[in-house]
Design a protein around this motif. Sequence first.
Motif, short mmCIF file in Angstrom:
data_model
loop_
_atom_site.label_atom_id
_atom_site.label_comp_id
_atom_site.label_asym_id
_atom_site.label_seq_id
_atom_site.Cartn_x
_atom_site.Cartn_y
_atom_site.Cartn_z
N ALA A 46 -26.47 -10.63 -17.46
CA ALA A 46 -25.58 -10.76 -16.31
C ALA A 46 -24.12 -10.57 -16.73
O ALA A 46 -23.33 -9.95 -16.01
CB ALA A 46 -25.77 -12.13 -15.65
N LEU A 47 -23.77 -11.10 -17.90
CA LEU A 47 -22.42 -10.93 -18.41
C LEU A 47 -22.13 -9.46 -18.70
O LEU A 47 -21.03 -8.97 -18.44
CB LEU A 47 -22.23 -11.76 -19.68
N ALA A 48 -23.10 -8.75 -19.26
CA ALA A 48 -22.92 -7.33 -19.56
C ALA A 48 -22.62 -6.55 -18.28
O ALA A 48 -21.72 -5.68 -18.27
CB ALA A 48 -24.16 -6.77 -20.25
N LEU A 49 -23.34 -6.87 -17.20
CA LEU A 49 -23.09 -6.20 -15.93
C LEU A 49 -21.73 -6.56 -15.39
O LEU A 49 -20.97 -5.70 -14.91
CB LEU A 49 -24.18 -6.58 -14.93
N ARG A 50 -21.37 -7.84 -15.47
CA ARG A 50 -20.08 -8.29 -14.95
C ARG A 50 -18.93 -7.68 -15.73
O ARG A 50 -17.91 -7.29 -15.15
CB ARG A 50 -20.02 -9.82 -14.99
N VAL A 51 -19.07 -7.60 -17.04
CA VAL A 51 -18.01 -7.02 -17.88
C VAL A 51 -17.83 -5.54 -17.56
O VAL A 51 -16.70 -5.05 -17.48
CB VAL A 51 -18.32 -7.23 -19.37
N SER A 52 -18.93 -4.83 -17.38
CA SER A 52 -18.83 -3.40 -17.07
C SER A 52 -18.16 -3.17 -15.72
O SER A 52 -17.32 -2.27 -15.58
CB SER A 52 -20.22 -2.75 -17.09
N LEU A 53 -18.47 -4.01 -14.73
CA LEU A 53 -17.84 -3.89 -13.41
C LEU A 53 -16.35 -4.25 -13.50
O LEU A 53 -15.50 -3.55 -12.93
CB LEU A 53 -18.54 -4.78 -12.40
N ASN A 54 -16.05 -5.34 -14.19
CA ASN A 54 -14.65 -5.74 -14.36
C ASN A 54 -13.84 -4.66 -15.08
O ASN A 54 -12.69 -4.39 -14.72
CB ASN A 54 -14.56 -7.05 -15.13
N SER A 55 -14.45 -4.07 -16.10
CA SER A 55 -13.76 -3.03 -16.86
C SER A 55 -13.46 -1.82 -15.98
O SER A 55 -12.36 -1.25 -16.05
CB SER A 55 -14.62 -2.60 -18.05
N CYS A 56 -14.43 -1.45 -15.15
CA CYS A 56 -14.24 -0.31 -14.26
C CYS A 56 -13.10 -0.58 -13.28
O CYS A 56 -12.23 0.27 -13.07
CB CYS A 56 -15.53 -0.02 -13.50
N LEU A 57 -13.07 -1.78 -12.70
CA LEU A 57 -12.02 -2.12 -11.73
C LEU A 57 -10.65 -2.21 -12.41
O LEU A 57 -9.64 -1.76 -11.84
CB LEU A 57 -12.36 -3.45 -11.05
N LEU A 58 -10.61 -2.77 -13.61
CA LEU A 58 -9.34 -2.90 -14.33
C LEU A 58 -8.78 -1.53 -14.70
O LEU A 58 -7.58 -1.27 -14.53
CB LEU A 58 -9.54 -3.75 -15.58
N LEU A 59 -9.64 -0.66 -15.19
CA LEU A 59 -9.19 0.69 -15.54
C LEU A 59 -8.82 1.48 -14.29
O LEU A 59 -7.88 2.30 -14.31
CB LEU A 59 -10.29 1.42 -16.31
N LEU A 60 -9.56 1.25 -13.20
CA LEU A 60 -9.25 1.93 -11.94
C LEU A 60 -7.86 1.54 -11.43
O LEU A 60 -7.07 2.41 -11.02
CB LEU A 60 -10.31 1.58 -10.89
N GLY A 61 -7.57 0.25 -11.48
CA GLY A 61 -6.25 -0.20 -11.07
C GLY A 61 -5.15 0.34 -11.97
O GLY A 61 -4.08 0.74 -11.50
N SER A 62 -5.42 0.36 -13.28
CA SER A 62 -4.43 0.89 -14.22
C SER A 62 -4.19 2.38 -13.98
O SER A 62 -3.05 2.86 -14.09
CB SER A 62 -4.91 0.67 -15.66
N ARG A 172 -25.77 -4.39 -22.92
CA ARG A 172 -27.09 -4.84 -22.46
C ARG A 172 -28.09 -4.85 -23.60
O ARG A 172 -28.95 -5.75 -23.71
CB ARG A 172 -27.57 -3.94 -21.32
N PHE A 173 -28.02 -3.86 -24.46
CA PHE A 173 -28.98 -3.75 -25.56
C PHE A 173 -28.36 -4.11 -26.91
O PHE A 173 -28.87 -3.71 -27.95
CB PHE A 173 -29.56 -2.33 -25.61
N ALA A 174 -27.25 -4.86 -26.88
CA ALA A 174 -26.59 -5.24 -28.12
C ALA A 174 -27.47 -6.13 -28.98
O ALA A 174 -27.54 -5.97 -30.21
CB ALA A 174 -25.27 -5.94 -27.82
N GLU A 175 -28.18 -7.07 -28.35
CA GLU A 175 -29.01 -8.00 -29.12
C GLU A 175 -30.12 -7.28 -29.85
O GLU A 175 -30.39 -7.54 -31.03
CB GLU A 175 -29.60 -9.07 -28.20
N GLY A 176 -30.78 -6.33 -29.17
CA GLY A 176 -31.86 -5.59 -29.82
C GLY A 176 -31.36 -4.70 -30.93
O GLY A 176 -31.99 -4.59 -31.98
#
Length: 217
Positions: A46-62, A172-176
């Motif tokens: 869930a954190l991986a999904l949230r971070v990816s969405l936040n990153s997209c929005l932050l870069l979009l605003g920038s 998402r697949f960092a642990e594996g």
Amino acid sequence: MTASVNHLANAFLLVYAGLFPIVNPIGGAPIFLGLTRECTEKERNALALRVSLNSCLLLLGSLFVGSYVLEFFGITLPIVRIAGGLVVSATGWNLLQAGDGDDERAGHRPVIPTDGFYPLTMPITVGPGSIAVAITLGSQRPRVALPEVALLGGAAVAGLIAIAATIFVCYRFAEGTVGALCEHGTNVLVRLSAFILLCIGIEIIWNGYSTLVRVAG
């Protein structure tokens, strides 16, 4: 028609290729794993999904409004680099000092599932370097007709979505991926990544300071 397709492809590749080496989701995966060790697999996903969405929005605003925001507050890019570099350095130092499985002794609090923006999104994933590049790309808007500007903007947004998708897959697949190194190997990789993160923060600070000195001189 062919020229328009080429322009769209160039806009997409310019955004993706310009941001990917700086965002570096592959190199950020061990850091993400190290900061979410105490989370369950479901929470980490869930954190991986949230971070990816936040990153997209932050870069979009920038990309689209970053230059206007900095101009409004009278903030220059070198100042952004210095401030962001301090945050990156502090995060790398805290992770470097974290104990092996003993967070209380090291004074390091694990990331909780609701804490998806700081420090995982910013500055770990989207740091001052990424923001500076996005702002620079957004400030170089071509002077063309409005419909073509809209198409180029759509291609740029597609590039940001591709960056966000890459971040999600890597986290998402960092642990594996990292887990294949066994626990000791993972600890070594996390500490090495934390040291590199600390060095990156100091490099960002130095670049911002050098630019300020050069402009003042």
